[in-house]
Design a protein around this motif. Sequence first.
Motif, PDB file in Angstrom:
ATOM      1  N   VAL A  75       5.726   6.870  18.998  1.00  0.00           N
ATOM      2  CA  VAL A  75       4.365   6.666  19.478  1.00  0.00           C
ATOM      3  C   VAL A  75       3.378   7.517  18.675  1.00  0.00           C
ATOM      4  CG1 VAL A  75       2.872   6.790  21.539  1.00  0.00           C
ATOM      5  CG2 VAL A  75       5.245   6.070  21.764  1.00  0.00           C
ATOM      6  N   VAL A  76       3.886   8.533  17.982  1.00  0.00           N
ATOM      7  CA  VAL A  76       3.031   9.377  17.142  1.00  0.00           C
ATOM      8  C   VAL A  76       2.319   8.548  16.074  1.00  0.00           C
ATOM      9  CG1 VAL A  76       3.041  11.287  15.458  1.00  0.00           C
ATOM     10  CG2 VAL A  76       4.387  11.458  17.554  1.00  0.00           C
ATOM     11  N   VAL A  77       2.942   7.432  15.658  1.00  0.00           N
ATOM     12  CA  VAL A  77       2.323   6.617  14.610  1.00  0.00           C
ATOM     13  C   VAL A  77       1.094   5.875  15.123  1.00  0.00           C
ATOM     14  CG1 VAL A  77       4.589   6.246  13.550  1.00  0.00           C
ATOM     15  CG2 VAL A  77       3.650   4.472  15.020  1.00  0.00           C
ATOM     16  N   VAL A  78       0.930   5.791  16.453  1.00  0.00           N
ATOM     17  CA  VAL A  78      -0.182   5.021  17.012  1.00  0.00           C
ATOM     18  C   VAL A  78      -1.541   5.578  16.598  1.00  0.00           C
ATOM     19  CG1 VAL A  78      -1.309   4.265  19.142  1.00  0.00           C
ATOM     20  CG2 VAL A  78       1.182   4.135  18.935  1.00  0.00           C
ATOM     21  N   PRO A  79      -1.834   6.870  16.855  1.00  0.00           N
ATOM     22  CA  PRO A  79      -3.142   7.371  16.393  1.00  0.00           C
ATOM     23  C   PRO A  79      -3.289   7.348  14.879  1.00  0.00           C
ATOM     24  CG  PRO A  79      -1.774   9.166  17.228  1.00  0.00           C
ATOM     25  CD  PRO A  79      -1.097   7.900  17.595  1.00  0.00           C
ATOM     26  N   VAL A  80      -2.186   7.569  14.159  1.00  0.00           N
ATOM     27  CA  VAL A  80      -2.238   7.549  12.687  1.00  0.00           C
ATOM     28  C   VAL A  80      -2.656   6.173  12.186  1.00  0.00           C
ATOM     29  CG1 VAL A  80      -0.888   7.783  10.560  1.00  0.00           C
ATOM     30  CG2 VAL A  80      -0.507   9.371  12.450  1.00  0.00           C
ATOM     31  N   ILE A  81      -1.988   5.148  12.684  1.00  0.00           N
ATOM     32  CA  ILE A  81      -2.268   3.789  12.214  1.00  0.00           C
ATOM     33  C   ILE A  81      -3.652   3.327  12.652  1.00  0.00           C
ATOM     34  CG2 ILE A  81      -1.292   2.511  14.179  1.00  0.00           C
ATOM     35  CD1 ILE A  81      -0.058   0.581  12.172  1.00  0.00           C
ATOM     36  N   GLN A  82      -4.113   3.789  13.823  1.00  0.00           N
ATOM     37  CA  GLN A  82      -5.444   3.385  14.283  1.00  0.00           C
ATOM     38  C   GLN A  82      -6.541   4.037  13.450  1.00  0.00           C
ATOM     39  OE1 GLN A  82      -5.550   0.873  16.366  1.00  0.00           O
ATOM     40  NE2 GLN A  82      -3.322   1.044  16.443  1.00  0.00           N
ATOM     41  N   ILE A  83      -6.384   5.321  13.144  1.00  0.00           N
ATOM     42  CA  ILE A  83      -7.390   6.019  12.323  1.00  0.00           C
ATOM     43  C   ILE A  83      -7.449   5.422  10.926  1.00  0.00           C
ATOM     44  CG2 ILE A  83      -7.951   8.229  11.221  1.00  0.00           C
ATOM     45  CD1 ILE A  83      -6.757   9.590  13.733  1.00  0.00           C
ATOM     46  N   LEU A  84      -6.287   5.205  10.319  1.00  0.00           N
ATOM     47  CA  LEU A  84      -6.252   4.625   8.975  1.00  0.00           C
ATOM     48  C   LEU A  84      -6.823   3.207   8.965  1.00  0.00           C
ATOM     49  CD1 LEU A  84      -2.745   5.817   7.690  1.00  0.00           C
ATOM     50  CD2 LEU A  84      -4.996   6.689   7.020  1.00  0.00           C
ATOM     51  N   SER A  85      -6.546   2.452  10.019  1.00  0.00           N
ATOM     52  CA  SER A  85      -7.049   1.073  10.091  1.00  0.00           C
ATOM     53  C   SER A  85      -8.569   1.045  10.210  1.00  0.00           C
ATOM     54  CB  SER A  85      -6.419   0.348  11.287  1.00  0.00           C
ATOM     55  OG  SER A  85      -5.023   0.268  11.159  1.00  0.00           O
ATOM     56  N   ILE A  86      -9.122   1.964  10.998  1.00  0.00           N
ATOM     57  CA  ILE A  86     -10.578   2.043  11.129  1.00  0.00           C
ATOM     58  C   ILE A  86     -11.218   2.417   9.803  1.00  0.00           C
ATOM     59  CG2 ILE A  86     -12.469   3.326  12.203  1.00  0.00           C
ATOM     60  CD1 ILE A  86     -10.742   3.507  14.728  1.00  0.00           C
ATOM     61  N   LEU A  87     -10.631   3.394   9.109  1.00  0.00           N
ATOM     62  CA  LEU A  87     -11.155   3.809   7.803  1.00  0.00           C
ATOM     63  C   LEU A  87     -11.097   2.656   6.797  1.00  0.00           C
ATOM     64  CD1 LEU A  87      -9.621   7.399   7.506  1.00  0.00           C
ATOM     65  CD2 LEU A  87     -11.994   6.783   8.021  1.00  0.00           C
ATOM     66  N   LEU A  88      -9.992   1.916   6.823  1.00  0.00           N
ATOM     67  CA  LEU A  88      -9.869   0.759   5.929  1.00  0.00           C
ATOM     68  C   LEU A  88     -10.894  -0.312   6.279  1.00  0.00           C
ATOM     69  CD1 LEU A  88      -6.057   0.114   5.355  1.00  0.00           C
ATOM     70  CD2 LEU A  88      -7.808   0.438   3.605  1.00  0.00           C
ATOM     71  N   ALA A  89     -11.080  -0.551   7.576  1.00  0.00           N
ATOM     72  CA  ALA A  89     -12.061  -1.557   8.009  1.00  0.00           C
ATOM     73  C   ALA A  89     -13.467  -1.172   7.556  1.00  0.00           C
ATOM     74  CB  ALA A  89     -12.011  -1.710   9.525  1.00  0.00           C
ATOM     75  N   LEU A  90     -13.784   0.120   7.650  1.00  0.00           N
ATOM     76  CA  LEU A  90     -15.086   0.588   7.173  1.00  0.00           C
ATOM     77  C   LEU A  90     -15.221   0.384   5.662  1.00  0.00           C
ATOM     78  CD1 LEU A  90     -15.336   3.910   9.225  1.00  0.00           C
ATOM     79  CD2 LEU A  90     -16.802   1.906   9.498  1.00  0.00           C
ATOM     80  N   LEU A  91     -14.118   0.566   4.960  1.00  0.00           N
ATOM     81  CA  LEU A  91     -14.140   0.408   3.503  1.00  0.00           C
ATOM     82  C   LEU A  91     -14.345  -1.044   3.088  1.00  0.00           C
ATOM     83  CD1 LEU A  91     -13.694   1.603   0.650  1.00  0.00           C
ATOM     84  CD2 LEU A  91     -11.243   1.223   0.982  1.00  0.00           C
ATOM     85  N   VAL A  92     -13.631  -1.955   3.769  1.00  0.00           N
ATOM     86  CA  VAL A  92     -13.701  -3.369   3.365  1.00  0.00           C
ATOM     87  C   VAL A  92     -14.892  -4.091   3.978  1.00  0.00           C
ATOM     88  CG1 VAL A  92     -11.204  -3.487   3.052  1.00  0.00           C
ATOM     89  CG2 VAL A  92     -12.181  -4.165   5.241  1.00  0.00           C
ATOM     90  N   ASN A  93     -15.606  -3.416   4.896  1.00  0.00           N
ATOM     91  CA  ASN A  93     -16.784  -4.029   5.504  1.00  0.00           C
ATOM     92  C   ASN A  93     -18.005  -3.815   4.612  1.00  0.00           C
ATOM     93  OD1 ASN A  93     -18.251  -5.397   7.512  1.00  0.00           O
ATOM     94  ND2 ASN A  93     -18.835  -3.469   8.500  1.00  0.00           N
ATOM     95  N   ARG A  94     -17.844  -4.096   3.365  1.00  0.00           N
ATOM     96  CA  ARG A  94     -18.923  -3.944   2.397  1.00  0.00           C
ATOM     97  C   ARG A  94     -18.954  -5.163   1.487  1.00  0.00           C
ATOM     98  NH1 ARG A  94     -18.636   2.317   0.203  1.00  0.00           N
ATOM     99  NH2 ARG A  94     -18.679   3.356   2.254  1.00  0.00           N
ATOM    100  N   LYS A  95     -20.116  -5.477   1.012  1.00  0.00           N
ATOM    101  CA  LYS A  95     -20.263  -6.596   0.081  1.00  0.00           C
ATOM    102  C   LYS A  95     -20.093  -6.079  -1.338  1.00  0.00           C
ATOM    103  CE  LYS A  95     -23.317  -9.227   3.150  1.00  0.00           C
ATOM    104  NZ  LYS A  95     -24.651  -9.855   3.323  1.00  0.00           N
ATOM    105  N   MET A  96     -18.859  -6.124  -1.802  1.00  0.00           N
ATOM    106  CA  MET A  96     -18.523  -5.654  -3.141  1.00  0.00           C
ATOM    107  C   MET A  96     -17.677  -6.695  -3.847  1.00  0.00           C
ATOM    108  SD  MET A  96     -17.620  -1.653  -2.285  1.00  0.00           S
ATOM    109  CE  MET A  96     -17.144  -1.330  -3.991  1.00  0.00           C
TER     110      MET A  96
END
Length: 294
Positions: A75-96
């Motif tokens: 279950v330790v991977v849950v916060p890890v995967i959620q934080i990384l997923s949010i950071l990735l979503a912020l990264l790809v939510n750009r018009k590039m």
Amino acid sequence: MKIKTRQTLKAYLFMAPALILLILFVFVPIFGSLPLMFFDYSVLGKTKFVGFDNFIELFGDREFRIALLNSILFVVVVPVIQILSILLALLVNRKMHGMTLFRTLFYIPVVTSMVAVSIIWGFLFDANGVINTALMDLGLIKMPLGFLNDGKTAMLCVMFITVWQGLGYYMMLYLAGLQSVPQELEEAAWVDGANRLQSLIKIKIPMLKPYIWFCSLNSVISAISVFDVVYVLTQGGPNNATVVINYYSYVKAFKDFEFGYAAAVGAVQAVITTIMSIIVFVYGKQGGGMTYSE
């Protein structure tokens, strides 16, 4: 009224194939295993009622306790995967340029079978695999590392593979959440003097909370029920370092043929999953649906 009845009937007809599959392969096995946990079930011999003996034996079983702790550790991977997923979503939510390709590449592991993913990573972690070869060529190590053969690293490798495979799925969910944030809120915040970080903390993250709740709940259930990556790569080894409760239930049922005992293991797993899901659900409902406020 007749039109509404027809529409309802059509809806159930469309759902019927999926419902039939769920009933046959999910609900029937679940309800069939409920009485099984109170029996010493034998395929060839005599089946006898043992009451709660399977559960008494279960909590005195050292291997089960290890499997239980490893499943909770997952279950330790849950916060890890959620934080990384949010950071990735912020990264790809750009018009590039090339961002569509980038999103697709990250989503490919999601639609790839976990068995195939595990086999590929097994080759990469092998003593003669790409990772060991690269480290030796760079002079960082002199001897190949046994990533999956060392009790200290095997679980970390299995958890890493799980995180790697799930990133794209949660990234797309968070991306959908980010794109649903009204642009007017951000513009109003910028007019009030907020910078990008303040806009992220005060607007985007609060409005993502329903998504965070759903993704965390889904991730907790997946973490506790992990099976395929352990089955393919480590078989619970070395020395039970990666044995998890789902795999332990499988071993007891289909290798040791202790079906009643395996059903008891499954019942404990279901209780743990339910408790953790309720915790995440209650916490998420308390904090979900927040909106921007000055």
